[in-house]
Design a protein around this motif. Structure first.
Motif, PDB file in Angstrom:
ATOM      1  N   ALA A 179       8.659  37.531   0.100  1.00 45.70           N
ATOM      2  CA  ALA A 179       9.117  38.310   1.255  1.00 45.70           C
ATOM      3  C   ALA A 179       8.065  39.323   1.692  1.00 45.70           C
ATOM      4  O   ALA A 179       7.814  39.495   2.895  1.00 45.70           O
ATOM      5  CB  ALA A 179      10.427  39.023   0.913  1.00 45.70           C
ATOM      6  N   ASN A 180       7.431  40.001   0.745  1.00 51.09           N
ATOM      7  CA  ASN A 180       6.407  40.986   1.096  1.00 51.09           C
ATOM      8  C   ASN A 180       5.129  40.329   1.585  1.00 51.09           C
ATOM      9  O   ASN A 180       4.454  40.854   2.476  1.00 51.09           O
ATOM     10  CB  ASN A 180       6.141  41.900  -0.097  1.00 51.09           C
ATOM     11  CG  ASN A 180       7.240  42.932  -0.291  1.00 51.09           C
ATOM     12  OD1 ASN A 180       7.338  43.902   0.446  1.00 51.09           O
ATOM     13  ND2 ASN A 180       8.110  42.701  -1.270  1.00 51.09           N
ATOM     14  N   LYS A 182       5.077  37.570   3.321  1.00 43.84           N
ATOM     15  CA  LYS A 182       5.394  37.154   4.694  1.00 43.84           C
ATOM     16  C   LYS A 182       5.151  38.291   5.679  1.00 43.84           C
ATOM     17  O   LYS A 182       4.657  38.079   6.796  1.00 43.84           O
ATOM     18  CB  LYS A 182       6.853  36.694   4.755  1.00 43.84           C
ATOM     19  CG  LYS A 182       7.268  36.086   6.076  1.00 43.84           C
ATOM     20  CD  LYS A 182       8.697  35.558   6.002  1.00 43.84           C
ATOM     21  CE  LYS A 182       9.128  34.928   7.316  1.00 43.84           C
ATOM     22  NZ  LYS A 182      10.513  34.384   7.236  1.00 43.84           N
ATOM     23  N   ILE A 183       5.462  39.523   5.262  1.00 45.08           N
ATOM     24  CA  ILE A 183       5.209  40.685   6.118  1.00 45.08           C
ATOM     25  C   ILE A 183       3.710  40.891   6.310  1.00 45.08           C
ATOM     26  O   ILE A 183       3.224  41.119   7.425  1.00 45.08           O
ATOM     27  CB  ILE A 183       5.845  41.944   5.497  1.00 45.08           C
ATOM     28  CG1 ILE A 183       7.367  41.829   5.492  1.00 45.08           C
ATOM     29  CG2 ILE A 183       5.413  43.201   6.260  1.00 45.08           C
ATOM     30  CD1 ILE A 183       8.063  42.903   4.674  1.00 45.08           C
ATOM     31  N   LEU A 184       2.943  40.784   5.229  1.00 47.11           N
ATOM     32  CA  LEU A 184       1.515  41.096   5.286  1.00 47.11           C
ATOM     33  C   LEU A 184       0.714  40.088   6.104  1.00 47.11           C
ATOM     34  O   LEU A 184      -0.309  40.444   6.682  1.00 47.11           O
ATOM     35  CB  LEU A 184       0.942  41.186   3.866  1.00 47.11           C
ATOM     36  CG  LEU A 184       1.405  42.393   3.038  1.00 47.11           C
ATOM     37  CD1 LEU A 184       0.825  42.319   1.628  1.00 47.11           C
ATOM     38  CD2 LEU A 184       0.991  43.704   3.710  1.00 47.11           C
ATOM     39  N   VAL A 185       1.135  38.831   6.140  1.00 48.89           N
ATOM     40  CA  VAL A 185       0.336  37.832   6.845  1.00 48.89           C
ATOM     41  C   VAL A 185       0.675  37.708   8.327  1.00 48.89           C
ATOM     42  O   VAL A 185      -0.018  37.004   9.066  1.00 48.89           O
ATOM     43  CB  VAL A 185       0.451  36.442   6.175  1.00 48.89           C
ATOM     44  CG1 VAL A 185      -0.031  36.494   4.731  1.00 48.89           C
ATOM     45  CG2 VAL A 185       1.872  35.898   6.256  1.00 48.89           C
ATOM     46  N   LYS A 186       1.715  38.402   8.766  1.00 51.81           N
ATOM     47  CA  LYS A 186       2.071  38.334  10.194  1.00 51.81           C
ATOM     48  C   LYS A 186       1.143  39.205  11.031  1.00 51.81           C
ATOM     49  O   LYS A 186       0.861  40.345  10.679  1.00 51.81           O
ATOM     50  CB  LYS A 186       3.527  38.778  10.404  1.00 51.81           C
ATOM     51  CG  LYS A 186       4.527  37.664  10.350  1.00 51.81           C
ATOM     52  CD  LYS A 186       5.819  38.080  11.039  1.00 51.81           C
ATOM     53  CE  LYS A 186       6.729  36.891  11.246  1.00 51.81           C
ATOM     54  NZ  LYS A 186       7.912  37.255  12.048  1.00 51.81           N
ATOM     55  N   ILE A 247      -0.974  36.527  -3.648  1.00 52.37           N
ATOM     56  CA  ILE A 247      -0.732  36.148  -2.251  1.00 52.37           C
ATOM     57  C   ILE A 247      -1.476  34.860  -1.902  1.00 52.37           C
ATOM     58  O   ILE A 247      -0.893  33.888  -1.413  1.00 52.37           O
ATOM     59  CB  ILE A 247      -1.150  37.284  -1.302  1.00 52.37           C
ATOM     60  CG1 ILE A 247      -0.212  38.489  -1.460  1.00 52.37           C
ATOM     61  CG2 ILE A 247      -1.132  36.796   0.153  1.00 52.37           C
ATOM     62  CD1 ILE A 247      -0.624  39.695  -0.639  1.00 52.37           C
ATOM     63  N   ALA A 248      -2.791  34.858  -2.151  1.00 47.08           N
ATOM     64  CA  ALA A 248      -3.601  33.692  -1.794  1.00 47.08           C
ATOM     65  C   ALA A 248      -3.177  32.463  -2.588  1.00 47.08           C
ATOM     66  O   ALA A 248      -3.265  31.334  -2.099  1.00 47.08           O
ATOM     67  CB  ALA A 248      -5.079  33.993  -2.031  1.00 47.08           C
ATOM     68  N   GLY A 249      -2.688  32.690  -3.808  1.00 45.10           N
ATOM     69  CA  GLY A 249      -2.344  31.575  -4.674  1.00 45.10           C
ATOM     70  C   GLY A 249      -1.092  30.819  -4.277  1.00 45.10           C
ATOM     71  O   GLY A 249      -0.910  29.682  -4.703  1.00 45.10           O
ATOM     72  N   HIS A 250      -0.229  31.418  -3.472  1.00 49.64           N
ATOM     73  CA  HIS A 250       0.956  30.657  -3.064  1.00 49.64           C
ATOM     74  C   HIS A 250       1.059  30.456  -1.557  1.00 49.64           C
ATOM     75  O   HIS A 250       1.460  29.388  -1.100  1.00 49.64           O
ATOM     76  CB  HIS A 250       2.242  31.318  -3.588  1.00 49.64           C
ATOM     77  CG  HIS A 250       2.751  32.471  -2.797  1.00 49.64           C
ATOM     78  ND1 HIS A 250       2.304  33.756  -2.978  1.00 49.64           N
ATOM     79  CD2 HIS A 250       3.692  32.541  -1.809  1.00 49.64           C
ATOM     80  CE1 HIS A 250       2.943  34.562  -2.152  1.00 49.64           C
ATOM     81  NE2 HIS A 250       3.784  33.861  -1.431  1.00 49.64           N
TER      82      HIS A 250
END
Length: 412
Positions: A179-180, A182-186, A247-250
């Motif tokens: 969930a976090n 998803k926020i960071l990559v938007k 983050i990058a790993g998933h």
């Protein structure tokens, strides 16, 4: 659009297009048509970003590789003219600098502390673990309702389980970190939202590092904790590095699994070649072609020139921001004949989906193994897999820094 002089050239003022550019609605797998036009007519030209800055956009394969391997180009995100992807992205980089946004020697020092875990030898040893995770996720999806959302049922769980295994992060916390992330990559995330989500993840990894300091295990977070204990790494550096790897790993692999599956389902002849092949090399080749064709990192590699650089008839001045568009570079006909065709038999290993030079993706061996296992298993085990919606109904991630689909309804 507006007009601007192009410093370092004798060209007159020209219109400066906004970047990123929209994709064609009927061609969601292809880069924006405007990028193709620029590649043909003005392969190194100015674009305008969200903050009204006007960095150079590089669209040709040869130029992109040359610049990514040029020591006069910096990845330092603290540079005042660094071309950040969004306001949220800029805010995040203020509070969490990782080695991907640093130059040597700092970049090499921090990256070197985790390189061994992503070596080809170490990752190949994980292949049976990846296979077990993929088979288990397929079993769970087959036992569930139809239609299923391939993203939630398969594409997200597989790389999340794998990176949790490698890092030593409890998979029970996957809802939290997904969930976090998803926020960071938007791209639409506000600075406050980015600061909050990033802070949650850093605090989480910091607590985990504390646990590993007290109770070390055979995992990568324990390795980071040991570096902290030895005084080689600060606690904050270790937490930032852990967040980057989590983050990058998933996130990236999850998008490649879903988007790659959708692309193959739109090309039944190519899907059949992957599904029916017993040759691991053929599946590996298909992975490389899908990486080239789809380019989930679709906002370009971001850099700043440290010195004047002459390239492609243009002078990039010291201090100029540079955006290197790997998506259209991977569709450059000078590097890939018939570049818009999806051809799983193509030799596409020289693509730049993972970047190029010293900053090329650390985790690419792991991503390759995961995708090889996924593409080599999913379609063979579910040969009747099909999309359970019209392509026009699929929600693509046009607003995210990593391209893919938010949902992919499938049945069998």
């Amino acid at each position: 659009m507006s007009t601007i002089s192009a410093p370092g050239t004798d060209a007159p003022s020209t219109e400066v297009p906004e970047f990123p550019m929209p994709r064609a609605g009927a061609c969601p797998f292809d880069p924006p048509p405007a990028l193709r036009s620029l590649q043909k007519q003005a392969p190194i030209s100015r674009v305008r970003l969200w903050d009204r800055s006007t960095p150079w956009l590089v669209t040709r394969y040869e130029d992109l590789r040359a610049l990514l391997s040029d020591p006069r180009i910096s990845s330092d995100s603290t540079h005042p003219h660094y071309p950040h992807q969004s306001a949220g992205h800029k805010e995040r980089r203020k509070h969490a600098r990782t080695f991907i946004a640093m130059d040597d020697p700092e970049h090499a020092r921090l990256r070197g502390m985790v390189t061994a875990a992503f070596s080809i030898k170490h990752v190949e040893a994980l292949r049976p673990v990846v296979q077990r995770i993929v088979d288990g996720s397929i079993d769970a999806m087959l036992a569930g309702p139809k239609p299923a959302d391939l993203v939630q049922a398969f594409a997200l769980p597989v790389p999340s389980l794998v990176i949790c295994e490698l890092l030593g992060v409890p998979y029970a916390d996957h809802d939290f970190f997904q969930a976090n992330t998803k926020i960071l990559v938007k791209r639409t995330t506000t600075p406050e939202e980015a600061r909050t989500a990033g802070g949650r993840l850093v605090d989480y990894l910091d607590r985990l590092i504390g646990d590993k300091l007290a109770h070390p295990a055979e995992d990568l977070v324990s390795t980071l904790a040991a570096r902290v204990a030895a005084g080689e790494l600060s606690r904050h550096e270790a937490a930032d590095t852990g967040v980057l790897l989590l983050i990058a790993g998933h996130e990236t692999t999850a998008n490649m699994i879903a988007l790659g599956t959708l692309a193959l389902l739109q090309h039944p002849d190519q899907l059949a070649r992957v599904r029916e092949s017993d040759d691991p090399k053929a599946v590996a080749s298909a992975v490389e072609e899908l990486l080239r064709h789809l380019n989930i990192v679709h906002g370009g590699r971001r850099r700043v020139a440290l010195e004047d650089i002459e390239i492609g008839g243009v002078t990039i001045r010291a201090g100029d921001g540079v955006v290197l568009a790997n998506d259209i570079a991977n569709r450059d006909p000078a590097a890939f004949p018939d570049p818009d065709d999806l051809n799983v038999d193509r030799n596409a290993r020289h693509h730049v989906a993972f970047g190029f030079g010293v900053h090329q993706c650390l985790g690419q061996p792991l991503a390759r193994v995961e995708l090889q296992v996924v593409y080599g298993t999913l379609y063979r085990r579910i040969p009747t897999l099909q999309v359970a919606a019209d392509l026009a109904e699929i929600p693509f991630k046009h607003d995210a820094g990593v391209y893919g689909v938010y949902e992919l309804p499938v049945t069998w």
